[in-house]
Design a protein around this motif. Sequence first.
Motif, PDB file in Angstrom:
ATOM      1  N   SER A  18      54.674 -20.456  46.420  1.00 18.35           N
ATOM      2  CA  SER A  18      55.646 -21.233  45.639  1.00 18.35           C
ATOM      3  C   SER A  18      55.320 -22.716  45.613  1.00 18.35           C
ATOM      4  CB  SER A  18      57.050 -21.023  46.218  1.00 18.35           C
ATOM      5  OG  SER A  18      57.092 -21.428  47.579  1.00 18.35           O
ATOM      6  N   GLU A  19      54.521 -23.181  46.568  1.00 20.65           N
ATOM      7  CA  GLU A  19      54.232 -24.611  46.625  1.00 20.65           C
ATOM      8  C   GLU A  19      53.110 -25.040  45.678  1.00 20.65           C
ATOM      9  OE1 GLU A  19      51.806 -22.632  49.964  1.00 20.65           O
ATOM     10  OE2 GLU A  19      53.813 -22.467  49.070  1.00 20.65           O
ATOM     11  N   LEU A  20      52.515 -24.101  44.956  1.00 19.23           N
ATOM     12  CA  LEU A  20      51.459 -24.484  44.027  1.00 19.23           C
ATOM     13  C   LEU A  20      52.028 -25.345  42.901  1.00 19.23           C
ATOM     14  CD1 LEU A  20      49.380 -21.193  43.536  1.00 19.23           C
ATOM     15  CD2 LEU A  20      48.919 -23.099  45.087  1.00 19.23           C
ATOM     16  N   PRO A  21      51.250 -26.322  42.418  1.00 19.01           N
ATOM     17  CA  PRO A  21      51.716 -27.137  41.288  1.00 19.01           C
ATOM     18  C   PRO A  21      52.028 -26.272  40.078  1.00 19.01           C
ATOM     19  CG  PRO A  21      49.755 -28.096  42.295  1.00 19.01           C
ATOM     20  CD  PRO A  21      49.927 -26.735  42.912  1.00 19.01           C
ATOM     21  N   GLY A  46      45.099 -19.202  43.259  1.00 14.76           N
ATOM     22  CA  GLY A  46      46.280 -19.453  44.060  1.00 14.76           C
ATOM     23  C   GLY A  46      46.027 -19.485  45.552  1.00 14.76           C
ATOM     24  N   GLN A  47      44.767 -19.346  45.971  1.00 13.21           N
ATOM     25  CA  GLN A  47      44.439 -19.305  47.390  1.00 13.21           C
ATOM     26  C   GLN A  47      43.587 -20.521  47.772  1.00 13.21           C
ATOM     27  OE1 GLN A  47      43.053 -15.227  48.548  1.00 13.21           O
ATOM     28  NE2 GLN A  47      43.402 -14.783  46.382  1.00 13.21           N
ATOM     29  N   GLN A  48      43.613 -20.851  49.035  1.00 11.05           N
ATOM     30  CA  GLN A  48      42.850 -21.997  49.527  1.00 11.05           C
ATOM     31  C   GLN A  48      41.472 -21.538  49.996  1.00 11.05           C
ATOM     32  OE1 GLN A  48      44.127 -25.047  48.997  1.00 11.05           O
ATOM     33  NE2 GLN A  48      45.851 -23.912  48.114  1.00 11.05           N
ATOM     34  N   ARG A  49      40.709 -20.992  49.065  1.00 11.33           N
ATOM     35  CA  ARG A  49      39.352 -20.529  49.366  1.00 11.33           C
ATOM     36  C   ARG A  49      38.567 -20.484  48.075  1.00 11.33           C
ATOM     37  NH1 ARG A  49      38.076 -15.271  48.028  1.00 11.33           N
ATOM     38  NH2 ARG A  49      39.800 -13.963  47.260  1.00 11.33           N
TER      39      ARG A  49
END
Length: 342
Positions: A22-25, A305-308
Amino acid sequence: MADTTTRPHCSVKPRTVRLLPSELPANRLELIRVLASKWVNGTVLHYFLTEGPEPQHQAVRDAFSEWKNLPIGLEFVEVTDRSESEVRVGFDQADGSWSYVGRDILGIGTTETTMNFGWDLTDDYGHTTALHEIGHTLGLPHEHQNPFAGIVWDEEKVYGYFGGAPNNWSRDQTFQNVLRKIDAGEVEGSNWDPNSVMEYWFPAGLIVQPAQYHGGLIPAGGLSATDKDWVKRFYPALPNVLPKLEPFQTRTLSLKPGEQADFRLEPSASRTYQIGTFGTADSVLVLFEDVNGELRYVAGDDDSGQQRNTSISAKLFQGRNYVVRVRIYWTGGSGQAAIMYW
C-alpha cells in the motif's frame, strides 16, 4: 443485420487480484495495474481446440488470424496436445461464451478451458464474439466498464434485462460484467470507444446517459479502428533480427512505461546462466528458446511492486538460440534500467 440485442453476452471470468504494498506511490501502482494482465510482446500463445464442429474451430482460427494480421507482435499457434497450450478453447453450448483475461490464464490448470464459446460463431455476431473473447485473452476488459465512458445506467432495468433469457445472470454476475466500473488506475487513456469489439450490444432503456444511447447501443461489429490502434501500439510488429546480448556486457534500457527491449542470446558454452535487470524500475523478464523457428517459453520473472530486480537462472546450451524480452512497468527514480547475462 438481425437484432443482436436479444442475443447472449460474454461473461468474463473474475480477475486475479495482485496484492501490492500500500505504500507504493500512486503512479507506480497505476502502471503496474494497467500492465499486469498484458503479455510480453513476442509471446507465442499456443491454443488447443477441444471437441466441437469443424466450422466452429475454423471460426476461432480465423479470429486469431485477424488479430495477428493487423499485424501485431504476438504469435498464435494451434497445437493438438492440450498440455502444450496456454489457451484452451471449449465449445460447451450450455456454458455461454467467456474468457479469462490476459496472463490470468497461466494460473488455470491444463485440464481446464480458459475460453469457451456457447453459441454459433459462423455468423457476424459469432465472428465478433470470437474476436471479443480473444481480446480478453490479450488483456482487454469490457469497454462499457471504462470509468471514462460516462455511462449512467438504469440499474434495475439492467438487472432485469440480464437476469432474463437468454443470459439468465445473477445480480452479481450482471454487476461484475456490466455495472462495475474498472478502477481508473487500470485503464490506459481516457477515451471510450462505443464501437469497440469489447463493447456489448444494449437494447433501448438501459442507458440513461449519454442521451444518444438511450435508444440502445449497437456497435458496428468486428474490430474498430481504436481496437486496431490500441493493439498495434501495445503489441507492435517486431523486427526479424534482434540485437545480440553478449555475456557480461550491460545494456542500458531507456524505456518508457509499457515499452519493451528484445535481445537474442547465443551462448558459447553449455552451462547455467543468470539473466537479470538492474536499477529501480519495475519490469517483467521472459526467456524463450528458438526451437525450429518457434519461440518456446523457458522462464520468466516479474519484480513489479517489489524491492528487487528480475532474475532468471537457466541452463543454456551451446549451439542453440534464445530470445530474452524485458517490458518496463515503471521506470523508477532514474528513468533507466539495465540488463545483463553472465
